[in-house]
Design a protein around this motif. Structure first.
Motif, PDB file in Angstrom:
ATOM      1  N   THR A 143       0.836  -1.198   0.000  1.00 33.61           N
ATOM      2  CA  THR A 143       0.000   0.000   0.000  1.00 33.61           C
ATOM      3  C   THR A 143       0.869   1.244   0.000  1.00 33.61           C
ATOM      4  O   THR A 143       1.823   1.358   0.773  1.00 33.61           O
ATOM      5  CB  THR A 143      -0.918   0.009   1.232  1.00 33.61           C
ATOM      6  N   CYS A 144       0.562   2.180  -0.893  1.00 32.14           N
ATOM      7  CA  CYS A 144       1.318   3.419  -0.995  1.00 32.14           C
ATOM      8  C   CYS A 144       1.161   4.227   0.297  1.00 32.14           C
ATOM      9  O   CYS A 144       0.041   4.497   0.743  1.00 32.14           O
ATOM     10  CB  CYS A 144       0.824   4.236  -2.189  1.00 32.14           C
ATOM     11  N   GLU A 145       2.290   4.592   0.906  1.00 34.00           N
ATOM     12  CA  GLU A 145       2.231   5.335   2.158  1.00 34.00           C
ATOM     13  C   GLU A 145       1.771   6.775   1.952  1.00 34.00           C
ATOM     14  O   GLU A 145       1.123   7.350   2.833  1.00 34.00           O
ATOM     15  CB  GLU A 145       3.610   5.323   2.825  1.00 34.00           C
ATOM     16  N   ARG A 146       2.059   7.349   0.800  1.00 33.98           N
ATOM     17  CA  ARG A 146       1.716   8.755   0.585  1.00 33.98           C
ATOM     18  C   ARG A 146       0.209   8.960   0.523  1.00 33.98           C
ATOM     19  O   ARG A 146      -0.342   9.864   1.147  1.00 33.98           O
ATOM     20  CB  ARG A 146       2.377   9.271  -0.693  1.00 33.98           C
ATOM     21  N   CYS A 147      -0.471   8.111  -0.224  1.00 35.27           N
ATOM     22  CA  CYS A 147      -1.922   8.280  -0.368  1.00 35.27           C
ATOM     23  C   CYS A 147      -2.711   7.262   0.442  1.00 35.27           C
ATOM     24  O   CYS A 147      -3.947   7.243   0.394  1.00 35.27           O
ATOM     25  CB  CYS A 147      -2.328   8.189  -1.830  1.00 35.27           C
ATOM     26  N   GLU A 148      -1.992   6.379   1.179  1.00 36.48           N
ATOM     27  CA  GLU A 148      -2.614   5.348   1.999  1.00 36.48           C
ATOM     28  C   GLU A 148      -3.535   4.439   1.190  1.00 36.48           C
ATOM     29  O   GLU A 148      -4.577   3.992   1.670  1.00 36.48           O
ATOM     30  CB  GLU A 148      -3.377   5.968   3.174  1.00 36.48           C
ATOM     31  N   GLY A 149      -3.134   4.198  -0.065  1.00 42.13           N
ATOM     32  CA  GLY A 149      -3.885   3.282  -0.910  1.00 42.13           C
ATOM     33  C   GLY A 149      -5.061   3.901  -1.635  1.00 42.13           C
ATOM     34  O   GLY A 149      -5.720   3.223  -2.429  1.00 42.13           O
ATOM     35  N   SER A 202       1.387  11.347  -6.614  1.00 45.52           N
ATOM     36  CA  SER A 202       2.666  11.507  -7.310  1.00 45.52           C
ATOM     37  C   SER A 202       3.609  10.338  -7.061  1.00 45.52           C
ATOM     38  O   SER A 202       4.569  10.134  -7.812  1.00 45.52           O
ATOM     39  CB  SER A 202       3.342  12.812  -6.873  1.00 45.52           C
ATOM     40  N   GLU A 203       3.378   9.551  -6.029  1.00 48.35           N
ATOM     41  CA  GLU A 203       4.258   8.432  -5.722  1.00 48.35           C
ATOM     42  C   GLU A 203       3.856   7.158  -6.464  1.00 48.35           C
ATOM     43  O   GLU A 203       4.693   6.419  -6.954  1.00 48.35           O
ATOM     44  CB  GLU A 203       4.262   8.161  -4.210  1.00 48.35           C
ATOM     45  N   CYS A 204       2.572   6.858  -6.495  1.00 48.82           N
ATOM     46  CA  CYS A 204       2.109   5.593  -7.081  1.00 48.82           C
ATOM     47  C   CYS A 204       1.377   5.784  -8.398  1.00 48.82           C
ATOM     48  O   CYS A 204       0.924   4.803  -9.004  1.00 48.82           O
ATOM     49  CB  CYS A 204       1.213   4.847  -6.092  1.00 48.82           C
ATOM     50  N   GLY A 205       1.199   7.042  -8.857  1.00 50.92           N
ATOM     51  CA  GLY A 205       0.531   7.288 -10.123  1.00 50.92           C
ATOM     52  C   GLY A 205      -0.949   6.958 -10.105  1.00 50.92           C
ATOM     53  O   GLY A 205      -1.540   6.717 -11.154  1.00 50.92           O
ATOM     54  N   GLY A 206      -1.550   6.921  -8.912  1.00 51.81           N
ATOM     55  CA  GLY A 206      -2.981   6.649  -8.807  1.00 51.81           C
ATOM     56  C   GLY A 206      -3.310   5.187  -8.575  1.00 51.81           C
ATOM     57  O   GLY A 206      -4.473   4.827  -8.365  1.00 51.81           O
ATOM     58  N   ALA A 207      -2.283   4.316  -8.581  1.00 51.26           N
ATOM     59  CA  ALA A 207      -2.541   2.883  -8.404  1.00 51.26           C
ATOM     60  C   ALA A 207      -2.861   2.532  -6.960  1.00 51.26           C
ATOM     61  O   ALA A 207      -3.525   1.535  -6.678  1.00 51.26           O
ATOM     62  CB  ALA A 207      -1.335   2.071  -8.869  1.00 51.26           C
ATOM     63  N   GLY A 208      -2.386   3.332  -6.022  1.00 47.24           N
ATOM     64  CA  GLY A 208      -2.607   3.052  -4.610  1.00 47.24           C
ATOM     65  C   GLY A 208      -1.630   2.031  -4.046  1.00 47.24           C
ATOM     66  O   GLY A 208      -1.653   1.752  -2.844  1.00 47.24           O
ATOM     67  N   ARG A 209      -0.777   1.471  -4.900  1.00 46.63           N
ATOM     68  CA  ARG A 209       0.194   0.469  -4.461  1.00 46.63           C
ATOM     69  C   ARG A 209       1.524   0.710  -5.158  1.00 46.63           C
ATOM     70  O   ARG A 209       1.578   1.279  -6.253  1.00 46.63           O
ATOM     71  CB  ARG A 209      -0.287  -0.954  -4.770  1.00 46.63           C
ATOM     72  N   ARG A 210       2.591   0.260  -4.498  1.00 45.50           N
ATOM     73  CA  ARG A 210       3.928   0.364  -5.077  1.00 45.50           C
ATOM     74  C   ARG A 210       4.655  -0.954  -4.872  1.00 45.50           C
ATOM     75  O   ARG A 210       4.423  -1.664  -3.893  1.00 45.50           O
ATOM     76  CB  ARG A 210       4.716   1.488  -4.412  1.00 45.50           C
ATOM     77  N   LEU A 211       5.536  -1.274  -5.822  1.00 47.85           N
ATOM     78  CA  LEU A 211       6.276  -2.522  -5.746  1.00 47.85           C
ATOM     79  C   LEU A 211       7.468  -2.370  -4.815  1.00 47.85           C
ATOM     80  O   LEU A 211       8.232  -1.412  -4.917  1.00 47.85           O
ATOM     81  CB  LEU A 211       6.746  -2.938  -7.140  1.00 47.85           C
ATOM     82  N   GLY A 234      -1.108 -13.245   4.220  1.00 42.89           N
ATOM     83  CA  GLY A 234      -1.143 -11.792   4.179  1.00 42.89           C
ATOM     84  C   GLY A 234       0.150 -11.117   3.774  1.00 42.89           C
ATOM     85  O   GLY A 234       0.264  -9.890   3.884  1.00 42.89           O
ATOM     86  N   GLU A 235       1.137 -11.882   3.292  1.00 47.02           N
ATOM     87  CA  GLU A 235       2.426 -11.294   2.909  1.00 47.02           C
ATOM     88  C   GLU A 235       2.556 -11.123   1.397  1.00 47.02           C
ATOM     89  O   GLU A 235       3.616 -10.721   0.919  1.00 47.02           O
ATOM     90  CB  GLU A 235       3.573 -12.168   3.422  1.00 47.02           C
ATOM     91  N   GLY A 236       1.493 -11.406   0.646  1.00 45.76           N
ATOM     92  CA  GLY A 236       1.540 -11.252  -0.806  1.00 45.76           C
ATOM     93  C   GLY A 236       1.233  -9.824  -1.225  1.00 45.76           C
ATOM     94  O   GLY A 236       1.441  -8.868  -0.467  1.00 45.76           O
ATOM     95  N   HIS A 237       0.722  -9.666  -2.451  1.00 42.27           N
ATOM     96  CA  HIS A 237       0.402  -8.329  -2.953  1.00 42.27           C
ATOM     97  C   HIS A 237      -0.733  -7.710  -2.127  1.00 42.27           C
ATOM     98  O   HIS A 237      -1.701  -8.401  -1.765  1.00 42.27           O
ATOM     99  CB  HIS A 237      -0.031  -8.405  -4.422  1.00 42.27           C
ATOM    100  N   ALA A 238      -0.606  -6.433  -1.842  1.00 46.70           N
ATOM    101  CA  ALA A 238      -1.659  -5.725  -1.112  1.00 46.70           C
ATOM    102  C   ALA A 238      -2.931  -5.694  -1.936  1.00 46.70           C
ATOM    103  O   ALA A 238      -2.902  -5.692  -3.172  1.00 46.70           O
ATOM    104  CB  ALA A 238      -1.204  -4.302  -0.790  1.00 46.70           C
ATOM    105  N   GLY A 239      -4.082  -5.689  -1.242  1.00 51.03           N
ATOM    106  CA  GLY A 239      -5.362  -5.638  -1.925  1.00 51.03           C
ATOM    107  C   GLY A 239      -5.630  -4.257  -2.498  1.00 51.03           C
ATOM    108  O   GLY A 239      -4.909  -3.288  -2.243  1.00 51.03           O
TER     109      GLY A 239
END
Length: 372
Positions: A143-149, A202-211, A234-239
């Motif tokens: 989950t992107c910390e800047r926009c909190e997903g 600006s961090e995730c481009g609107g996806a709400g998630r980052r790799l 729960g350790e896989g890709h964030a929802g």
């Protein structure tokens, strides 16, 4: 559980020659019918676990072939243990099997469970014997910390989707001689979220998630077999949009050990005795996964004899007890002899008679002698 020994094909209502698609279809149908969230039958939970276990075995070509040839005993011999599923989440179970939701839909708000991630860890047989902790690295969306997903630039808000009016769903009405049919599907414009991002983060481009690279500690239990998997919940890709995270499945590969050979929960090895040691008896130090041990062999030990150390083999995975440690006796014959050695052996042969090589009575011979 009473159903564990039932025929897996019978559990799924299939013939033995059923195709992969038929196995999958049967499981989907029974899962919808028997899951405790749906069925009120008192034994629904137990029946669902049996169906899930049957599908787990028959959907994997390797375990299916093993089951077809040797049945439940063959699976146990090779260390198979059924996965324990959390029945509180029907969607998570289906995602674990197929990567999608059980009923083929989201939650109506665009929320979607994150995908699972696979990883591989290699260990030695000694590690599988004792249990070990290993670190694995996986690439997973967090989950992107800047926009909190949320996907929107902080300080801005998401706008209501104009296509669905914020419902996240679109309805299509068709008419026929049988009446009206209404088809509902997720809105393609907002992905079922009901809102759209006007100013992307600006961090995730609107996806709400980052790799990100995640470093995870994996506790590998004693007795694990080559090819088995460990689930890190729960350790896989964030929802997406509040959906639950996927899982990480770590496949454990156990390297062979040149000193011994694993056979299920048993360990096989060999011990070499010279012809003199076999004839006169000897104490020999042999290597094991727990360190060197000393074995004593009686005079007249024969090649091909097997010495069994009960309970000294591999731990039984997730259960009590251990297999056996078995040593096959190999009597080595000299390849090169000096003249003196040859003379002594020839002299020994001249002094030998039938009694020299006569074997002691075995158990049944002794029993027959006693009865006589």
């Amino acid at each position: 559980m009473a159903t564990t020994e039932r025929d897996y094909y019978e559990v799924l209502g299939l013939e033995r020659g059923a195709s992969e698609a038929e196995v999958k279809k049967a499981f989907r149908s029974l899962a919808r019918e028997l899951h405790p969230d749906v069925s009120k039958e008192p034994d629904a939970q137990e029946r669902f676990r049996a169906v899930a276990q049957a599908y787990e075995v028959l959907s994997n070509p390797e375990t299916r072939q093993l089951y077809d040839r040797y049945g439940h005993a063959g699976l146990r011999r090779r260390g198979y243990t059924p996965t324990e599923f959390d029945l509180g989440s029907l969607g998570d179970i289906f995602s674990a099997f197929f990567g999608d939701d059980l009923f083929g839909r989201g939650d109506g708000r665009g929320a979607a469970r994150g995908a699972d991630v696979g990883a591989v860890v290699e260990i030695e047989l000694a590690d599988a014997f004792a249990g070990v902790t290993r670190r694995v690295e996986v690439e997973a969306a967090v989950t992107c910390e800047r926009c909190e997903g949320d996907g929107a630039e902080p300080g801005t808000t998401r706008a209501q989707c104009a296509s669905c009016g914020g419902s996240g769903r679109l309805q299509q009405v068709s008419r026929s001689v049988f009446g009206e049919f209404i088809r509902t599907q997720a809105c393609g414009a907002c992905g079922g979220a009901g809102s759209v991002v006007e100013r992307p983060c600006s961090e995730c481009g609107g996806a709400g998630r980052r790799l990100r690279t995640k470093r995870l500690e994996v506790e590998i239990p004693p007795g694990i077999h080559d090819g088995q998997q460990i689930r890190l919940r729960g350790e896989g890709h964030a929802g997406v949009t509040g959906g639950s995270a996927g899982d990480v499945y770590v496949e454990v590969r156990v390297a062979p050990d040149e000193r011994v050979e694993r056979d299920g929960n048993h360990i096989n090895s060999t011990v070499d005795l010279s012809i003199v040691q076999a004839a006169l008896g000897a104490k020999v130090t042999v290597p094991t996964l727990e360190g060197d041990v000393e074995l004593e062999f009686d005079p007249g030990t024969q090649p091909g004899e097997v010495r069994v150390l009960r309970g000294k083999g591999m731990p039984v995975l997730q259960r009590f007890g251990r297999g056996d440690l078995r040593f096959l006796v190999n009597v080595t014959v000299p390849h090169r002899l000096t003249d003196e050695q040859r003379r002594l052996l020839e002299q020994f042969e001249q002094l030998s008679d039938d009694d020299t090589y006569r074997r002691d009575e075995g158990f049944f011979e002794k029993l027959r002698s006693a009865l006589r």
